[in-house]
Design an enzyme around this catalytic site. Structure first.
Site, PDB file in Angstrom:
ATOM      1  N   LYS A  18      27.070 -20.485  27.616  1.00  0.00           N
ATOM      2  CA  LYS A  18      28.064 -21.227  26.837  1.00  0.00           C
ATOM      3  C   LYS A  18      29.405 -20.512  26.911  1.00  0.00           C
ATOM      4  CE  LYS A  18      24.755 -24.008  25.246  1.00  0.00           C
ATOM      5  NZ  LYS A  18      23.768 -23.570  24.282  1.00  0.00           N
TER       6      LYS A  18
ATOM      7  N   TRP B 198      19.062 -26.271  16.814  1.00  0.00           N
ATOM      8  CA  TRP B 198      18.676 -24.958  17.362  1.00  0.00           C
ATOM      9  C   TRP B 198      18.069 -24.093  16.265  1.00  0.00           C
ATOM     10  CZ3 TRP B 198      18.038 -25.584  22.135  1.00  0.00           C
ATOM     11  CH2 TRP B 198      18.944 -26.290  22.916  1.00  0.00           C
TER      12      TRP B 198
ATOM     13  N   ASP C 114      21.893 -16.254  15.967  1.00  0.00           N
ATOM     14  CA  ASP C 114      22.013 -16.928  17.252  1.00  0.00           C
ATOM     15  C   ASP C 114      23.497 -17.255  17.434  1.00  0.00           C
ATOM     16  OD1 ASP C 114      22.060 -18.657  19.400  1.00  0.00           O
ATOM     17  OD2 ASP C 114      20.647 -20.112  18.551  1.00  0.00           O
TER      18      ASP C 114
HETATM   19  C1  PLP Z   1      22.326 -23.857  23.924  1.00  0.00           C
HETATM   20  C2  PLP Z   1      21.852 -23.201  22.703  1.00  0.00           C
HETATM   21  C3  PLP Z   1      20.558 -22.685  22.610  1.00  0.00           C
HETATM   22  C4  PLP Z   1      19.543 -22.812  23.718  1.00  0.00           C
HETATM   23  O1  PLP Z   1      19.854 -21.924  24.721  1.00  0.00           O
HETATM   24  P1  PLP Z   1      18.924 -21.714  25.998  1.00  0.00           P
HETATM   25  O2  PLP Z   1      19.575 -20.521  26.641  1.00  0.00           O
HETATM   26  O3  PLP Z   1      19.005 -22.963  26.820  1.00  0.00           O
HETATM   27  O4  PLP Z   1      17.548 -21.438  25.546  1.00  0.00           O
HETATM   28  C5  PLP Z   1      20.202 -22.034  21.439  1.00  0.00           C
HETATM   29  N1  PLP Z   1      21.055 -21.907  20.420  1.00  0.00           N
HETATM   30  C6  PLP Z   1      22.315 -22.394  20.480  1.00  0.00           C
HETATM   31  C7  PLP Z   1      23.234 -22.218  19.306  1.00  0.00           C
HETATM   32  C8  PLP Z   1      22.751 -23.048  21.613  1.00  0.00           C
HETATM   33  O5  PLP Z   1      23.992 -23.536  21.681  1.00  0.00           O
END
Ligand code: PLP
Length: 357
Positions: A193, A102, A169
């Site tokens: 998540k 990511w 993030d």
């Molecule tokens: C799942 C995830 C993403 C991607 O998320 P989307 O909402 O599907 O774009 C980005 N960063 C992390 C750390 C993730 O776990």
């Protein structure tokens, strides 16, 4: 309904209470005689949902004055681009820590807009640890870190010191522990998540970063436009924001992020304890970087992995198959997973080892 423990990495397990509230709201919302799914986002009832969702985010994370809470669309993946699009000029530099796929994707997007200084990377080691010795250039616009590497099962145990504001993030560990928001210029997290369902992305941004645009931006990609309109510039993802609100109300009722941290530490201690004790299994990443949200492990005899997965599924444990880039297993133990689910997994691991050793 058959009891299943959902260990999926995302979309992921949600608190029962939030799903019950969501089910009721689908049929009728607040005595309006209509479903939440069909009412105007400009109704006073729905405006209160967005206001309450922003307020509970601020309360749970102790967001100081001077920050704006937004609910956007496009997932965390759109934030990979929106962050540099808004905050990184063509002749400026942003610092990034490459600690997983990511993070790598965030780097790729940032390169479209300015210069990117990758201060350290563990890519060559298949991201089995989080790099630690590096210097962040003082002239960077921001330093981007991924707080929890969902695929590899590593997590920043503490955020790095940085001469420039952090951008993080936090998609897979937001609300799992307290954070000092004042260290961050911007925090983002896809909801699916640890805080709800797919369809909305939480952004917490310093107000003095709004409108300092480094280039011409389409309205939908401009943080200031969303901030000026309290996340209602266009039709918001109404149900997803409602599910975030109900999930966070559950977090608050459990005792907030401190209580979540304690619960997550207990779950992680139980499962890592078994991984380290059980001769059939081993962890995949550096012990000091182990995630409390996504716990990755493999078998010492990889040929038994299929059989173990079958046994786990028969015992009602779903979503344990590891990401293809790591293999083995990944138990995602987000806030809503109880200690009972982790205990059920540990029991299956013990039985499997006894039968097969
Ligand atoms: C799942 C995830 C993403 C991607 O998320 P989307 O909402 O599907 O774009 C980005 N960063 C992390 C750390 C993730 O776990």
């Amino acid at each position: 309904m058959k009891k299943v423990y959902n260990f999926s990495a995302g979309p992921a397990i949600l608190p029962r209470e939030a799903m019950e509230a969501g089910s009721r709201a689908c049929l009728e919302f607040q005595g309006m005689g209509m479903s939440l799914l069909e009412i105007s986002h400009r109704s006073k009832e729905y405006e209160a949902v967005v206001a309450d969702a922003c307020a509970i985010v601020k309360e749970l994370l102790g967001v100081p004055d001077g920050y704006k809470v937004l609910f956007l669309q496009g997932g965390a993946s759109l934030q990979f681009a929106m962050v540099p699009m808004n905050l990184l000029g063509e002749n400026e530099t942003a610092a990034y820590l490459n600690s997983g796929v990511w993070a790598d994707k965030a780097i790729k997007e940032a390169k479209l807009f300015g210069s990117v200084n990758v201060v350290a990377s563990s890519k060559d080691a298949n991201y089995t640890f989080i790099p630690k010795d590096y210097a962040v250039p003082a002239d960077a616009q921001y330093f981007h870190v991924t707080s929890n590497n969902t695929i590899y099962g590593t997590q920043l145990q503490r955020f790095p010191e940085s001469p420039v504001p952090l951008v993080s993030d936090m998609s897979s560990d937001i609300f799992s522990r307290p954070v000092d928001v004042s260290k961050f210029g911007l925090i983002y997290a896809g909801a699916q998540k640890n805080m709800g369902i797919a369809g909305t992305t939480l952004v917490i941004i310093r107000e003095d970063w709004l409108g300092k645009n480094k280039r011409k931006l389409p309205s939908m990609l401009d943080y200031k436009v969303h901030a000026d309109n309290d996340s209602m510039y266009n039709t918001p993802p109404a149900f997803a924001i409602y599910m975030a609100l109900e999930t966070l109300k559950w977090v608050k009722a459990q005792g907030g992020v401190q209580a979540m941290q304690k619960r997550n530490e207990e779950k992680a201690a139980l499962l890592y304890g078994e991984i380290d004790r059980n001769p059939s299994f081993k962890g995949t990443c550096a012990v000091e970087d182990r995630s409390r949200m996504n716990i990755t492990f493999v078998m010492n005899k990889p040929e038994l992995e299929g059989a173990f997965l079958k046994e786990a599924e028969a015992a009602g444990l779903s979503g344990l198959k590891g990401h293809r880039s790591v293999g083995g297993f990944r138990a995602s133990v987000y806030n809503a997973m109880g200690l009972d689910g982790v205990q059920a997994l540990v029991d299956v691991m013990r039985n499997f080892d006894q039968k097969n050793s």
